[in-house]
Design a protein around this motif. Structure first.
Motif, PDB file in Angstrom:
ATOM      1  N   ARG A 179      24.633 -11.445   6.832  1.00  0.00           N
ATOM      2  CA  ARG A 179      23.928 -10.872   5.680  1.00  0.00           C
ATOM      3  C   ARG A 179      22.430 -11.120   5.787  1.00  0.00           C
ATOM      4  N   ARG A 180      22.084 -12.356   6.159  1.00  0.00           N
ATOM      5  CA  ARG A 180      20.663 -12.698   6.260  1.00  0.00           C
ATOM      6  C   ARG A 180      19.982 -11.885   7.347  1.00  0.00           C
ATOM      7  N   MET A 181      20.611 -11.770   8.502  1.00  0.00           N
ATOM      8  CA  MET A 181      20.046 -10.996   9.608  1.00  0.00           C
ATOM      9  C   MET A 181      19.859  -9.533   9.205  1.00  0.00           C
ATOM     10  N   ARG A 182      20.848  -8.985   8.514  1.00  0.00           N
ATOM     11  CA  ARG A 182      20.755  -7.580   8.103  1.00  0.00           C
ATOM     12  C   ARG A 182      19.614  -7.377   7.128  1.00  0.00           C
ATOM     13  N   VAL A 183      19.441  -8.322   6.203  1.00  0.00           N
ATOM     14  CA  VAL A 183      18.353  -8.226   5.227  1.00  0.00           C
ATOM     15  C   VAL A 183      17.005  -8.274   5.949  1.00  0.00           C
ATOM     16  N   LEU A 184      16.847  -9.262   6.852  1.00  0.00           N
ATOM     17  CA  LEU A 184      15.571  -9.431   7.552  1.00  0.00           C
ATOM     18  C   LEU A 184      15.280  -8.238   8.456  1.00  0.00           C
ATOM     19  N   ARG A 185      16.295  -7.785   9.176  1.00  0.00           N
ATOM     20  CA  ARG A 185      16.086  -6.655  10.093  1.00  0.00           C
ATOM     21  C   ARG A 185      15.789  -5.371   9.323  1.00  0.00           C
ATOM     22  N   ARG A 186      16.430  -5.192   8.182  1.00  0.00           N
ATOM     23  CA  ARG A 186      16.159  -4.027   7.354  1.00  0.00           C
ATOM     24  C   ARG A 186      14.702  -4.048   6.880  1.00  0.00           C
ATOM     25  N   LEU A 187      14.236  -5.220   6.469  1.00  0.00           N
ATOM     26  CA  LEU A 187      12.842  -5.353   6.026  1.00  0.00           C
ATOM     27  C   LEU A 187      11.877  -5.053   7.179  1.00  0.00           C
ATOM     28  N   LEU A 188      12.183  -5.592   8.359  1.00  0.00           N
ATOM     29  CA  LEU A 188      11.310  -5.362   9.515  1.00  0.00           C
ATOM     30  C   LEU A 188      11.251  -3.877   9.866  1.00  0.00           C
ATOM     31  N   LYS A 189      12.401  -3.204   9.837  1.00  0.00           N
ATOM     32  CA  LYS A 189      12.428  -1.768  10.137  1.00  0.00           C
ATOM     33  C   LYS A 189      11.596  -0.997   9.120  1.00  0.00           C
ATOM     34  N   LYS A 190      11.745  -1.363   7.843  1.00  0.00           N
ATOM     35  CA  LYS A 190      11.004  -0.679   6.777  1.00  0.00           C
ATOM     36  C   LYS A 190       9.505  -0.869   6.958  1.00  0.00           C
ATOM     37  N   TYR A 191       9.091  -2.091   7.261  1.00  0.00           N
ATOM     38  CA  TYR A 191       7.659  -2.369   7.460  1.00  0.00           C
ATOM     39  C   TYR A 191       7.126  -1.617   8.670  1.00  0.00           C
ATOM     40  N   ARG A 192       7.945  -1.517   9.720  1.00  0.00           N
ATOM     41  CA  ARG A 192       7.487  -0.803  10.928  1.00  0.00           C
ATOM     42  C   ARG A 192       7.342   0.689  10.636  1.00  0.00           C
ATOM     43  N   GLU A 193       8.286   1.257   9.902  1.00  0.00           N
ATOM     44  CA  GLU A 193       8.225   2.686   9.570  1.00  0.00           C
ATOM     45  C   GLU A 193       7.058   2.987   8.632  1.00  0.00           C
ATOM     46  N   ASP A 194       6.755   2.050   7.732  1.00  0.00           N
ATOM     47  CA  ASP A 194       5.636   2.235   6.801  1.00  0.00           C
ATOM     48  C   ASP A 194       4.301   1.882   7.442  1.00  0.00           C
ATOM     49  N   LYS A 195       4.325   1.531   8.735  1.00  0.00           N
ATOM     50  CA  LYS A 195       3.119   1.180   9.502  1.00  0.00           C
ATOM     51  C   LYS A 195       2.430  -0.074   8.947  1.00  0.00           C
ATOM     52  N   LYS A 196       3.194  -0.941   8.294  1.00  0.00           N
ATOM     53  CA  LYS A 196       2.623  -2.198   7.819  1.00  0.00           C
ATOM     54  C   LYS A 196       2.529  -3.186   8.973  1.00  0.00           C
ATOM     55  N   GLN A 220      11.976 -13.812  16.311  1.00  0.00           N
ATOM     56  CA  GLN A 220      11.856 -15.038  15.525  1.00  0.00           C
ATOM     57  C   GLN A 220      12.938 -15.103  14.449  1.00  0.00           C
ATOM     58  N   SER A 221      13.219 -13.963  13.815  1.00  0.00           N
ATOM     59  CA  SER A 221      14.260 -13.976  12.778  1.00  0.00           C
ATOM     60  C   SER A 221      15.624 -14.236  13.410  1.00  0.00           C
ATOM     61  N   LYS A 222      15.837 -13.713  14.608  1.00  0.00           N
ATOM     62  CA  LYS A 222      17.095 -13.997  15.313  1.00  0.00           C
ATOM     63  C   LYS A 222      17.170 -15.476  15.678  1.00  0.00           C
ATOM     64  N   GLY A 223      16.032 -16.074  15.934  1.00  0.00           N
ATOM     65  CA  GLY A 223      15.984 -17.488  16.302  1.00  0.00           C
ATOM     66  C   GLY A 223      15.963 -18.422  15.107  1.00  0.00           C
ATOM     67  N   ASN A 224      16.269 -17.913  13.916  1.00  0.00           N
ATOM     68  CA  ASN A 224      16.443 -18.734  12.712  1.00  0.00           C
ATOM     69  C   ASN A 224      15.122 -19.347  12.229  1.00  0.00           C
ATOM     70  N   ILE A 225      14.009 -18.626  12.413  1.00  0.00           N
ATOM     71  CA  ILE A 225      12.714 -19.123  11.938  1.00  0.00           C
ATOM     72  C   ILE A 225      12.569 -18.876  10.437  1.00  0.00           C
ATOM     73  N   PHE A 226      13.090 -17.750   9.965  1.00  0.00           N
ATOM     74  CA  PHE A 226      12.885 -17.360   8.565  1.00  0.00           C
ATOM     75  C   PHE A 226      14.163 -17.590   7.770  1.00  0.00           C
ATOM     76  N   LYS A 227      14.034 -18.387   6.715  1.00  0.00           N
ATOM     77  CA  LYS A 227      15.175 -18.757   5.893  1.00  0.00           C
ATOM     78  C   LYS A 227      15.652 -17.584   5.045  1.00  0.00           C
ATOM     79  N   ASN A 228      14.690 -16.769   4.579  1.00  0.00           N
ATOM     80  CA  ASN A 228      15.058 -15.634   3.731  1.00  0.00           C
ATOM     81  C   ASN A 228      13.962 -14.578   3.788  1.00  0.00           C
TER      82      ASN A 228
END
Length: 126
Positions: free
Chosen positions: A26-43, A55-63
């Motif tokens: 669940r956590r990975m899906r949330v983080l990856r979804r956010l990363l995809k959204k930011y990349r598409e929005d050119k953020k 880094q998110s795969k390597g457990n750097i970000f808790k949430n």
């Protein structure tokens, strides 16, 4: 009232009741979804996306909140570095222009001085 889920009512381990793997997925899906959204929005650009993905795969970000804070901090740092580089470039250009002006001034001074000396030598010879 309530759901009666106190310690006395639990039979399975915490992992059996809510598997760590499910929480991780669940956590990975949330983080990856956010990363995809930011990349598409050119953020974020694709390079930053890739680094943050690993880094998110390597457990750097808790949430999600921690990941968003990290992204904002990185972007602010990048803007600050860019501003500092522009200031340094402007300083170098000003310094270079000053050196060139000084060289021109010195060359004119030398030319005037040598012309004066040559005039004196020509007067003495004649």
């Amino acid at each position: 009232m309530g759901r009666h889920t106190g310690t006395g009512k639990r039979k399975g381990t915490a992992n059996a009741r809510m598997p760590e793997k499910v929480i991780w997925m669940r956590r990975m899906r949330v983080l990856r979804r956010l990363l995809k959204k930011y990349r598409e929005d050119k953020k974020i650009d694709k390079h930053m996306y890739h680094a943050l993905y690993l880094q998110s795969k390597g457990n750097i970000f808790k949430n999600k909140r921690v990941l968003m804070e990290h992204i904002h901090k990185k972007k602010a740092e990048g803007l600050r570095l860019k501003a500092l580089q522009e200031q340094a470039e402007a300083r170098r250009n000003r310094s270079k222009a000053a050196h060139e002006r000084k060289a021109v001034r010195n060359a004119a001074k030398h030319a005037e001085m040598f012309a004066h000396i040559e005039d004196n030598v020509a007067e003495e010879e004649s």
